[in-house]
Write an enzyme that holds these catalytic residues in place. Sequence first.
Site, PDB file in Angstrom:
ATOM      1  N   SER A 195       0.534  20.166  50.076  1.00  0.00           N
ATOM      2  CA  SER A 195       0.327  21.169  50.477  1.00  0.00           C
ATOM      3  C   SER A 195      -0.333  21.371  52.107  1.00  0.00           C
ATOM      4  O   SER A 195      -1.152  22.085  52.466  1.00  0.00           O
ATOM      5  CB  SER A 195      -0.968  21.765  49.415  1.00  0.00           C
ATOM      6  N   ALA A 236       5.104  14.876  51.323  1.00  0.00           N
ATOM      7  CA  ALA A 236       4.577  15.145  49.792  1.00  0.00           C
ATOM      8  C   ALA A 236       4.955  16.573  49.484  1.00  0.00           C
ATOM      9  O   ALA A 236       5.221  17.419  50.024  1.00  0.00           O
ATOM     10  CB  ALA A 236       3.327  14.803  49.802  1.00  0.00           C
ATOM     11  N   HIS A 237       4.746  16.998  47.917  1.00  0.00           N
ATOM     12  CA  HIS A 237       5.046  18.093  47.626  1.00  0.00           C
ATOM     13  C   HIS A 237       4.167  19.359  48.019  1.00  0.00           C
ATOM     14  O   HIS A 237       3.176  19.046  48.396  1.00  0.00           O
ATOM     15  CB  HIS A 237       4.818  18.281  45.823  1.00  0.00           C
ATOM     16  N   ASN A 238       4.885  20.471  48.249  1.00  0.00           N
ATOM     17  CA  ASN A 238       4.210  21.741  48.683  1.00  0.00           C
ATOM     18  C   ASN A 238       4.227  21.745  50.075  1.00  0.00           C
ATOM     19  O   ASN A 238       3.611  22.756  50.617  1.00  0.00           O
ATOM     20  CB  ASN A 238       3.072  22.055  47.837  1.00  0.00           C
ATOM     21  N   GLN A 282       6.894  18.761  37.938  1.00  0.00           N
ATOM     22  CA  GLN A 282       7.052  19.409  39.446  1.00  0.00           C
ATOM     23  C   GLN A 282       8.084  20.298  39.186  1.00  0.00           C
ATOM     24  O   GLN A 282       9.316  20.026  39.002  1.00  0.00           O
ATOM     25  CB  GLN A 282       7.505  18.084  40.356  1.00  0.00           C
TER      26      GLN A 282
END
Length: 343
Positions: free
Chosen positions: A266, A246-248, A205
């Site tokens: 995302s 979460a990521h993004n 990441q």
Amino acid sequence: MPDFRFFEPLGPLALGDLAKAVGAECPEAAAGLSIEGVAPLDRAGSQEVAFFADRRYAEALGATRAGACFVAPAHAERLPKACVALVTPEPQIAYVRACNALHRARLIPPCDSFVHPSAVLEEGVLLAPGAVVGPEAHIGRGTRIGANSVIGVGVTIGRDCEIGANVTVGFALIGDRVRLLAGARIGEAGFGVAGGREGAVDIPQLGRVILQDGVSVGVNSCIDRGAWDDTVIGENTKLDNLVQIAHNCRLGRNVLAAAHTGISGSTVVGDGARFGGRAGIADHVNIGAGATVLASGGVMRDIPAGEAWGGIPAMPARQWFRQVAALTKLAQGRSRDGRNEHE
């Protein structure tokens, strides 16, 4: 390229050597090409390597400016002429290995002091016992760091912030007047996994977390750094305890999320959106400005601006209420022996 404040570059590497290390085939004529890093298809430059493994990104494959790209044999001919095809049956696994060969997360090194000599603390910063501040971190005036909290390498924290006890902050840029309550985890690796012949593999990441001014993050909540893009939380957004971002993800201004809300990777959330307790959002969903997700709602698709949705799977609230009412009437119409009273 990943932010050098948080990631150490290990390149450049010759393309031929990189391909050999990750198990891909490289044309001999391109073996001497210098590769400095990894990047997504739509952002990679001539000294970066990308990968293609998802048909949703077919358009980006044909337009990429990457110097090289890991692809399956069937897709090698679709690359632009300037991009070298690195043929492999597992393009994403090869990309993971390339990430590890070209970039390394910077960690706090052993040090005789809890505050690294290269860290910058402005006037009025207060550190409780056991607080650790890593190399090149910058903490603004009037900010308080709680007991046993860890501020990672290169992290920037603005002025008049409140960082509670046992908080960890890494790979992050934080604005002014931000509150991180006890046990919050900011900037840990997002949940990215690639499946290969040898089993599941963690995807590095390489993004950051950005918390804008006035954000509040509750006890034991987690905000993951991006896989490549940044995870961004907009001004004055308030997250309750035990919230997972979460990521993004990109949350707008003045978003409110009650306890146990989970927002998958995302997802984009508009200004002023609200989430009831235990709301769950699938990945790559757009939540419009001013929308509301009722408690325990399970969102699988986009929600238009200003609408209230509930249920699992979530739907417009009025529709959900009508369905619940109809099911209740149906259930009440059955006798104790399980037969319908109207039969």
